[in-house]
Design a protein around this motif. Sequence first.
Motif, mmCIF file in Angstrom:
data_model
loop_
_atom_site.group_PDB
_atom_site.id
_atom_site.type_symbol
_atom_site.label_atom_id
_atom_site.label_comp_id
_atom_site.label_asym_id
_atom_site.label_seq_id
_atom_site.Cartn_x
_atom_site.Cartn_y
_atom_site.Cartn_z
ATOM 1 N N GLY A 127 0.693 -0.983 0.015
ATOM 2 C CA GLY A 127 -0.030 0.184 -0.055
ATOM 3 C C GLY A 127 0.560 1.471 -0.497
ATOM 4 N N ALA A 128 1.579 1.265 0.758
ATOM 5 C CA ALA A 128 2.602 2.244 0.531
ATOM 6 C C ALA A 128 3.418 2.560 0.247
ATOM 7 N N GLY A 129 4.465 1.404 -1.003
ATOM 8 C CA GLY A 129 4.458 1.246 -2.360
ATOM 9 C C GLY A 129 3.425 2.045 -3.233
ATOM 10 N N VAL A 130 2.373 2.290 -3.268
ATOM 11 C CA VAL A 130 1.601 1.878 -4.700
ATOM 12 C C VAL A 130 1.093 3.666 -4.484
ATOM 13 N N VAL A 131 1.038 4.721 -2.669
ATOM 14 C CA VAL A 131 0.926 5.448 -2.726
ATOM 15 C C VAL A 131 2.076 5.920 -3.206
ATOM 16 N N ALA A 176 12.104 5.972 1.354
ATOM 17 C CA ALA A 176 12.555 4.891 1.539
ATOM 18 C C ALA A 176 12.162 4.381 2.857
ATOM 19 N N SER A 177 11.932 5.492 3.706
ATOM 20 C CA SER A 177 11.258 5.082 5.139
ATOM 21 C C SER A 177 9.893 4.372 4.907
ATOM 22 N N THR A 178 9.068 4.917 4.755
ATOM 23 C CA THR A 178 7.909 4.438 4.406
ATOM 24 C C THR A 178 7.765 3.179 3.795
ATOM 25 N N GLN A 179 8.303 2.380 2.911
ATOM 26 C CA GLN A 179 8.459 1.504 2.507
ATOM 27 C C GLN A 179 8.902 0.173 2.866
ATOM 28 N N LEU A 180 9.788 0.636 3.807
ATOM 29 C CA LEU A 180 10.736 -0.346 4.313
ATOM 30 C C LEU A 180 10.932 -0.527 5.797
ATOM 31 N N ILE A 181 10.739 0.863 6.442
ATOM 32 C CA ILE A 181 10.627 0.345 7.857
ATOM 33 C C ILE A 181 8.782 0.276 8.356
ATOM 34 N N GLY A 206 11.086 -4.599 -9.728
ATOM 35 C CA GLY A 206 10.864 -3.856 -10.535
ATOM 36 C C GLY A 206 9.057 -2.959 -10.630
ATOM 37 N N LEU A 207 8.712 -2.896 -10.334
ATOM 38 C CA LEU A 207 7.090 -2.235 -10.095
ATOM 39 C C LEU A 207 7.320 -1.258 -9.425
ATOM 40 N N LEU A 208 7.116 -1.579 -8.087
ATOM 41 C CA LEU A 208 7.536 0.381 -6.885
ATOM 42 C C LEU A 208 9.045 -0.171 -6.560
ATOM 43 N N PRO A 209 9.704 0.740 -7.485
ATOM 44 C CA PRO A 209 11.256 1.347 -7.475
ATOM 45 C C PRO A 209 11.751 1.267 -6.063
ATOM 46 N N GLU A 210 11.170 1.386 -4.817
ATOM 47 C CA GLU A 210 11.927 1.264 -3.906
ATOM 48 C C GLU A 210 12.124 -0.099 -2.980
ATOM 49 N N PHE A 211 11.207 -0.563 -3.600
ATOM 50 C CA PHE A 211 11.846 -1.879 -3.001
ATOM 51 C C PHE A 211 12.873 -2.513 -3.576
ATOM 52 N N GLY A 212 13.089 -2.131 -4.758
ATOM 53 C CA GLY A 212 14.402 -2.576 -5.625
ATOM 54 C C GLY A 212 16.139 -2.092 -5.210
ATOM 55 N N LYS A 213 15.654 -0.780 -3.780
ATOM 56 C CA LYS A 213 16.762 -0.493 -3.708
ATOM 57 C C LYS A 213 17.828 -1.424 -3.308
ATOM 58 N N LEU A 214 17.329 -3.274 -2.406
ATOM 59 C CA LEU A 214 18.540 -4.039 -1.860
ATOM 60 C C LEU A 214 18.876 -4.248 -3.514
ATOM 61 N N THR A 215 18.990 -4.227 -4.250
ATOM 62 C CA THR A 215 19.321 -5.323 -5.181
ATOM 63 C C THR A 215 19.835 -4.151 -5.874
ATOM 64 N N THR A 258 18.174 -4.691 8.696
ATOM 65 C CA THR A 258 17.868 -5.946 9.358
ATOM 66 C C THR A 258 17.715 -5.945 10.892
ATOM 67 N N GLY A 259 19.220 -4.635 11.084
ATOM 68 C CA GLY A 259 19.311 -3.613 12.283
ATOM 69 C C GLY A 259 17.933 -3.205 12.595
ATOM 70 N N ALA A 260 17.261 -2.189 11.158
ATOM 71 C CA ALA A 260 16.074 -1.414 11.489
ATOM 72 C C ALA A 260 14.500 -2.226 12.181
ATOM 73 N N TYR A 261 14.779 -3.159 11.161
ATOM 74 C CA TYR A 261 13.315 -4.146 11.721
ATOM 75 C C TYR A 261 13.840 -4.592 13.341
#
Length: 143
Positions: free
Chosen positions: A16-20, A33-38, A89-98, A115-118
Amino acid sequence: MIYLRYSLVFLAVALGAGVVVRLLEGRVSELGASTQLIVPAMVAALIEGHRYARTHRQRVPRAELWGFVWIATALATALNLALAYLAGGLLPEFGKLTIASFGSQQFLILLGIYTGAYLISNRFFYGIGTSTELGRQAQKDNK
């Protein structure tokens, strides 16, 4: 059930955050970055903390709390990896790890940071969820 619910909430909030973020692209550049990851881990841990307090009407024993935190952190990290490689590929923020090749030093550093942030967010927000729900229950009982 607790970890399945955690995973489903994590995925729902992350997607949902990725779409927003995708819809707001260009207007708010630092949001992604923070919205989609943390935030997904924060919301999922908060919900699980509320659920624990509603069910048990007490604080989480220390050992049980850390058991949840470690497993939830492993789940969040695994889900983050899956999202990075499957939805990157669809939501670029997720691809930052790649951006780093799998197994490289840069990849491992990014993975360690996530992992530390999680770990921190799961610990902190599970406790907040429990405390706020117990406080709400105490107020309700006093009325």
